[in-house]
Design an enzyme around this catalytic site. Structure first.
Site, PDB file in Angstrom:
ATOM      1  N   GLY A   1       1.306  -4.962   3.943  1.00 39.32           N
ATOM      2  CA  GLY A   1       1.358  -3.847   3.005  1.00 39.32           C
ATOM      3  C   GLY A   1       2.615  -3.026   3.066  1.00 39.32           C
ATOM      4  N   GLY A   2       3.423  -3.202   4.121  1.00 38.11           N
ATOM      5  CA  GLY A   2       4.685  -2.466   4.199  1.00 38.11           C
ATOM      6  C   GLY A   2       4.497  -0.973   4.384  1.00 38.11           C
ATOM      7  N   THR A   3       5.540  -0.231   4.067  1.00 43.52           N
ATOM      8  CA  THR A   3       5.562   1.215   4.297  1.00 43.52           C
ATOM      9  C   THR A   3       4.469   1.931   3.520  1.00 43.52           C
ATOM     10  OG1 THR A   3       7.936   1.208   4.755  1.00 43.52           O
ATOM     11  CG2 THR A   3       6.959   3.302   4.066  1.00 43.52           C
ATOM     12  N   CYS A   4       4.313   1.614   2.241  1.00 49.11           N
ATOM     13  CA  CYS A   4       3.389   2.365   1.385  1.00 49.11           C
ATOM     14  C   CYS A   4       1.986   2.408   1.965  1.00 49.11           C
ATOM     15  CB  CYS A   4       3.360   1.753  -0.021  1.00 49.11           C
ATOM     16  SG  CYS A   4       2.196   2.566  -1.130  1.00 49.11           S
TER      17      CYS A   4
ATOM     18  N   GLU B   1       5.789 -11.793   7.986  1.00 50.42           N
ATOM     19  CA  GLU B   1       5.578 -10.373   8.229  1.00 50.42           C
ATOM     20  C   GLU B   1       5.559 -10.101   9.731  1.00 50.42           C
ATOM     21  OE1 GLU B   1       5.527  -6.786   8.391  1.00 50.42           O
ATOM     22  OE2 GLU B   1       5.393  -7.437   6.291  1.00 50.42           O
TER      23      GLU B   1
ATOM     24  N   HIS C   1      -4.894  22.092 -24.967  1.00 51.32           N
ATOM     25  CA  HIS C   1      -5.002  23.434 -24.385  1.00 51.32           C
ATOM     26  C   HIS C   1      -6.329  23.534 -23.639  1.00 51.32           C
ATOM     27  CE1 HIS C   1      -4.660  27.824 -24.069  1.00 51.32           C
ATOM     28  NE2 HIS C   1      -5.960  27.852 -24.374  1.00 51.32           N
TER      29      HIS C   1
END
Length: 463
Positions: A43-46, A38, A444
């Protein structure tokens, strides 16, 4: 001599995004010796610049809007809300850090996994260089993601991207956004609600050009109703720093040269895959004209033993598609080997407020399929729950294959749209006849209860 320095692994994963991290843990569970490389934050983009931080900002912007909108619901608010971007950022940073720490602990607790920091580049089909280290494996999984693309004409100007805008601690006086698609629109509404003046410049004739024109027009109306200025058809865009501070963007429209000046500029014109950082030529990997790594339905590249997952393969640009790539990969390695990309139904959301949830085809896409179609649309203004909430902007629509009775696509643009679309998506994955859903009894009062009513209004689509 070089081979003496090589570190050998059962698998190398490049990128700790939403496919890479769970794959590392899955491989480790099978007693594989795994290296995960890395170059940035876990964690990357998210986790770092995508879902987690931006949706935290959406929530803060929604709170500011709710206070301002309270008089419409009979609640007298003496003063306008006081917004602190510094406090909003602090909350966002806390959420991001919690996610990072959780990932770090999960990986650290697995003795089979070695975390290696740095940018990986190929030496050949089985070896990668990371700093001074050389890693070797006959199984390499690429989860390198994508980054903001910057168009010509803006190289020398001070600009923000989806990442750097999250580091601001003061509200921009006037935010100019180049790009009228998903990222640009979300930030436009966020900062408008937090107190900025906002102008969007879009080269195309419509916002979010992948959507049907009707959807684009409704989204535009929602944003313009909040005071966001939108200019479509802006060509030949160029940026220039102002000596007094801020940025001026010049463009061509209606046979005239025009300009817009603001205190800040956000570039939101699309994303480019990070495959160019890998030196893929050394491994003879095939990439397409947009830089995405070519894969088949099993996520295999043209080189045996090398796979591409997540944003870098061009098969989806979302956290859920990246995680599904992991699920496909795990099944192909250790499961029944039945899961593939062919199983996936495209779905996503545009997180303006009210949000757009999309599943399957748009109407324009369905018309190109050659199928015999039925279509129905209902405005949110006819739905009691939306009226009760005072949020009547938007629509619901559905497309059905008239021969098979299968739902081909659906959109919910309105209050709760990002959640409600799941009802259509579930029916599509289950391959239910639309008639089953049409005869269902929903709770509903909800927006979802109007789905059966919508389906009752299906009519043939004329050629």
């Amino acid at each position: 001599m070089l081979e003496d320095r090589v570190e050998t692994f059962d698998a190398i994963i490049v990128g700790s995004g939403q496919a890479g991290n769970p794959l590392a843990l899955a491989l480790a569970k099978q007693k594989w010796k795994v290296a995960i490389v890395e170059k940035g934050a876990l964690g990357g983009t998210c986790v770092n610049t995508g879902c987690t931080p931006t949706k935290a900002y959406v929530a803060s912007a929604r709170a500011a809007w709710a206070i301002s909108n309270a008089p419409n619901l009979g609640i007298d608010v003496p003063k306008s809300p006081k917004v602190s971007l510094k406090a909003i950022k602090k909350r966002k940073d806390k959420l991001v850090n919690e996610s990072r720490l959780g990932l770090r602990k999960s990986l650290a607790d697995s003795p089979q996994v070695s975390m290696i920091r740095g940018t990986a580049t190929f030496l050949d089909k089985t070896r990668l260089k990371v700093g001074s280290r050389i890693l070797k494996s006959y199984k390499i999984f690429l989860n390198v993601g994508a980054r903001a693309g910057v168009p010509e004409g803006f190289e020398e100007v001070d600009y923000l991207t989806n990442s750097s805008i999250l580091q601001l601690d003061k509200i921009p006086d006037h935010l100019v956004i180049v790009g009228g698609s998903y990222i640009g629109l979300e930030f436009a509404q966020i900062f408008k609600r937090l107190g900025s003046k906002v102008t969007i410049l879009e080269m195309g004739a419509n916002l979010i050009s992948k959507e049907d024109k009707d959807t684009s027009e409704i989204v535009r109306a929602i944003l313009e109703n909040e005071g966001i200025k939108i200019i479509c058809g802006a060509k030949c865009l160029k940026g220039k720093n102002k000596k007094s501070g801020g940025v001026t963007v010049t463009f061509h429209k209606d046979d005239n040269d025009k300009q817009v000046s603001g205190s800040h500029l956000l570039i939101a014109t699309g994303r480019i895959p990070n495959s160019d950082l890998l030196k893929v030529g050394k491994a003879n990997l095939e990439i397409n004209e947009k830089g995405y790594i070519e894969v088949n339905s099993k996520l295999e590249t043209n080189i045996e033993g090398i796979y591409a997952l997540g944003d870098c393969n061009g098969k989806g640009a979302f956290t859920h598609t990246s995680y599904n790539d992991y699920e496909i990969m795990e099944d192909q390695l250790f499961g029944e080997k039945k899961r593939t990309l062919d199983d996936r139904i495209i779905n996503y959301a545009l997180y303006i407020d009210p949000p757009l949830g999309r599943a399957g085809m748009t109407l324009a896409q369905a018309k190109k399929s050659g199928k015999k179609l039925m279509f129905a649309r209902m405005p949110m203004s006819e739905i009691s729950r939306a009226k009760e909430k005072g949020e009547t902007q938007g629509k619901m629509e559905v497309i059905v294959d008239a021969d098979s009775d299968q739902i081909l696509g659906a959109a919910v643009l309105g209050t709760g749209g990002d959640e409600i679309i799941g009802t259509f998506l579930t029916a599509m994955y289950a391959k239910l006849s639309y008639k089953k859903l049409m005869k269902s009894v929903q709770t509903h009062p909800t927006v979802t209860e109007l789905i059966p009513t919508l389906l009752q209004q299906l009519k043939p689509v004329e050629d």
